[in-house]
Design a protein around this motif. Structure first.
Motif, PDB file in Angstrom:
ATOM      1  N   GLY A  37       0.640  -1.226  -0.099  1.00  0.00           N
ATOM      2  CA  GLY A  37       0.005   0.062  -0.023  1.00  0.00           C
ATOM      3  C   GLY A  37       0.963   1.379   0.076  1.00  0.00           C
ATOM      4  O   GLY A  37       0.297   2.319   0.647  1.00  0.00           O
ATOM      5  N   SER A  38       1.840   1.338  -0.825  1.00  0.00           N
ATOM      6  CA  SER A  38       3.069   2.419  -0.641  1.00  0.00           C
ATOM      7  C   SER A  38       2.222   3.671  -1.217  1.00  0.00           C
ATOM      8  O   SER A  38       1.488   3.203  -2.256  1.00  0.00           O
ATOM      9  CB  SER A  38       4.102   2.139  -1.386  1.00  0.00           C
ATOM     10  N   THR A  39       2.556   4.837  -0.772  1.00  0.00           N
ATOM     11  CA  THR A  39       2.315   6.038  -1.500  1.00  0.00           C
ATOM     12  C   THR A  39       3.220   7.028  -2.039  1.00  0.00           C
ATOM     13  O   THR A  39       3.003   7.665  -2.722  1.00  0.00           O
ATOM     14  CB  THR A  39       1.292   6.833  -0.488  1.00  0.00           C
ATOM     15  N   ASP A  40       4.417   6.327  -1.915  1.00  0.00           N
ATOM     16  CA  ASP A  40       5.649   6.779  -2.534  1.00  0.00           C
ATOM     17  C   ASP A  40       5.947   5.961  -4.046  1.00  0.00           C
ATOM     18  O   ASP A  40       5.127   5.309  -4.731  1.00  0.00           O
ATOM     19  CB  ASP A  40       6.788   6.915  -1.701  1.00  0.00           C
ATOM     20  N   SER A  41       7.154   6.009  -4.180  1.00  0.00           N
ATOM     21  CA  SER A  41       7.681   5.735  -5.665  1.00  0.00           C
ATOM     22  C   SER A  41       8.316   4.114  -5.525  1.00  0.00           C
ATOM     23  O   SER A  41       9.091   3.596  -6.180  1.00  0.00           O
ATOM     24  CB  SER A  41       8.703   6.399  -6.093  1.00  0.00           C
ATOM     25  N   THR A  42       7.848   3.433  -4.200  1.00  0.00           N
ATOM     26  CA  THR A  42       8.584   2.174  -3.931  1.00  0.00           C
ATOM     27  C   THR A  42       8.316   1.074  -5.042  1.00  0.00           C
ATOM     28  O   THR A  42       9.248   0.541  -5.709  1.00  0.00           O
ATOM     29  CB  THR A  42       7.834   1.591  -2.641  1.00  0.00           C
ATOM     30  N   VAL A  43       7.015   1.135  -5.804  1.00  0.00           N
ATOM     31  CA  VAL A  43       6.772  -0.037  -7.089  1.00  0.00           C
ATOM     32  C   VAL A  43       7.786   0.598  -7.999  1.00  0.00           C
ATOM     33  O   VAL A  43       8.353  -0.446  -8.624  1.00  0.00           O
ATOM     34  CB  VAL A  43       5.370   0.326  -7.231  1.00  0.00           C
ATOM     35  N   GLN A  44       8.049   1.740  -8.481  1.00  0.00           N
ATOM     36  CA  GLN A  44       8.442   2.047  -9.495  1.00  0.00           C
ATOM     37  C   GLN A  44      10.146   1.803  -9.359  1.00  0.00           C
ATOM     38  O   GLN A  44      10.770   1.041 -10.077  1.00  0.00           O
ATOM     39  CB  GLN A  44       8.275   3.612 -10.038  1.00  0.00           C
ATOM     40  N   VAL A  45      10.563   2.157  -8.322  1.00  0.00           N
ATOM     41  CA  VAL A  45      12.188   1.904  -7.799  1.00  0.00           C
ATOM     42  C   VAL A  45      12.475   0.253  -7.958  1.00  0.00           C
ATOM     43  O   VAL A  45      13.454  -0.149  -8.360  1.00  0.00           O
ATOM     44  CB  VAL A  45      12.394   2.330  -6.519  1.00  0.00           C
ATOM     45  N   ALA A  46      11.478  -0.310  -7.403  1.00  0.00           N
ATOM     46  CA  ALA A  46      11.805  -1.815  -7.261  1.00  0.00           C
ATOM     47  C   ALA A  46      11.476  -2.519  -8.432  1.00  0.00           C
ATOM     48  O   ALA A  46      12.502  -3.406  -9.112  1.00  0.00           O
ATOM     49  CB  ALA A  46      10.561  -2.379  -6.365  1.00  0.00           C
ATOM     50  N   GLN A  47      10.566  -2.156  -9.457  1.00  0.00           N
ATOM     51  CA  GLN A  47      10.577  -2.453 -10.925  1.00  0.00           C
ATOM     52  C   GLN A  47      11.746  -2.222 -11.671  1.00  0.00           C
ATOM     53  O   GLN A  47      12.475  -3.175 -12.479  1.00  0.00           O
ATOM     54  CB  GLN A  47       9.372  -1.986 -11.506  1.00  0.00           C
ATOM     55  N   GLN A  48      12.238  -0.837 -11.300  1.00  0.00           N
ATOM     56  CA  GLN A  48      13.363  -0.567 -12.034  1.00  0.00           C
ATOM     57  C   GLN A  48      14.848  -1.461 -11.564  1.00  0.00           C
ATOM     58  O   GLN A  48      15.830  -1.528 -12.549  1.00  0.00           O
ATOM     59  CB  GLN A  48      13.836   0.943 -11.959  1.00  0.00           C
ATOM     60  N   ALA A  49      14.891  -1.761 -10.358  1.00  0.00           N
ATOM     61  CA  ALA A  49      15.976  -2.817 -10.127  1.00  0.00           C
ATOM     62  C   ALA A  49      15.915  -4.114 -10.564  1.00  0.00           C
ATOM     63  O   ALA A  49      16.877  -4.787 -10.162  1.00  0.00           O
ATOM     64  CB  ALA A  49      15.868  -2.436  -8.457  1.00  0.00           C
ATOM     65  N   GLY A  50      14.651  -4.423 -11.011  1.00  0.00           N
ATOM     66  CA  GLY A  50      14.701  -5.630 -11.528  1.00  0.00           C
ATOM     67  C   GLY A  50      13.933  -6.745 -10.984  1.00  0.00           C
ATOM     68  O   GLY A  50      13.549  -7.877 -11.117  1.00  0.00           O
ATOM     69  N   ALA A  51      12.911  -6.209  -9.914  1.00  0.00           N
ATOM     70  CA  ALA A  51      12.414  -7.117  -8.958  1.00  0.00           C
ATOM     71  C   ALA A  51      10.954  -7.262  -9.688  1.00  0.00           C
ATOM     72  O   ALA A  51      10.330  -6.513 -10.443  1.00  0.00           O
ATOM     73  CB  ALA A  51      12.173  -6.686  -7.441  1.00  0.00           C
TER      74      ALA A  51
END
Length: 225
Positions: A37-51
């Motif tokens: 339920g993140s409201t920051d850029s956690t999802v985008q950063v994680a995807q860019q890191a390859g997860a």
């Protein structure tokens, strides 16, 4: 062996990329970040890191872990660690080696063994750790030193535990059930550092109270089953 890493994350945009980058790629085949339920850029950063990112809108550490397990599919070993960069992902090999070698089913990275985490874990969290480990030793006869979130477990061992808790009781439920189901348990000393950002549990008084209550409740509930 197929090793899957599961990382529950809630508003960890400043840390999650570092966590993923430090995971040993020669050892791990799947990295799943469960966005809780993140409201920051956690999802985008994680995807860019390859997860691979999986969404679990129901708040709770246990709910995120269960969602990660469901999304992982087939795996031989599951590794759990926090998304705040307080653990050292590079030490993952220390945790999975005893399972790969057939010496253990469940391995906990202990921050307390050798005092490695004593200086950076908040006082209320240290007290909770000591109390929970003391109660488990009195009730079940096994001497844990920590409820550390950095842990590895075989797929067969995880299935045997039938994990249910969806929030603060997840880690201690796993440890108690591992004892009761007869899993081969090891603790391995690991390093620990101050997390990036503020803890959602020990960083607030109310969070610490709720976590402490749930841990004690879980110990009592599982003692009756």
């Amino acid at each position: 062996m197929d090793i899957c890493v599961i990382i529950p994350a809630l508003n960890e945009q400043d840390a999650i990329g570092r966590v993923i980058a430090d995971i040993p790629t020669d050892l791990v085949r799947k990295v799943i970040v469960v966005d809780n339920g993140s409201t920051d850029s956690t999802v985008q950063v994680a995807q860019q890191a390859g997860a691979r990112v999986v969404s679990e809108p129901r708040r709770g550490y246990g709910a995120a872990c269960l969602a990660g397990i469901a999304a992982a599919g087939a795996a031989d070993i599951f590794v759990f660690l926090d998304g705040d960069y307080s653990d050292y992902p590079a030490e993952m090999g220390l945790l999975v080696a005893p399972i790969l070698e057939g010496r253990a089913d469940f391995v906990i990275g202990s921050r307390m063994a050798g005092g490695r985490g004593a200086g950076v874990i908040p006082a209320q969290a240290r007290f909770g750790n000591l109390l929970a480990c003391f109660l488990m030793r009195m009730m079940y006869g096994f001497c844990y030193t920590d409820l550390g979130p950095f842990r590895a477990i075989s797929a067969s061992g995880l299935r045997a535990l039938d994990m249910r808790d969806t929030n603060y009781g997840w880690t201690i439920e796993m440890q108690i059930k591992a004892m009761k189901r007869g899993l081969r348990i090891l603790e391995i000393p690991v390093r620990y550092r101050r997390r990036i950002g503020c803890s959602k549990v020990s960083g607030t008084v109310w969070g610490s109270v709720r976590a402490g209550y749930k841990i004690l409740y879980t110990i009592a509930r599982l003692s009756l089953t």
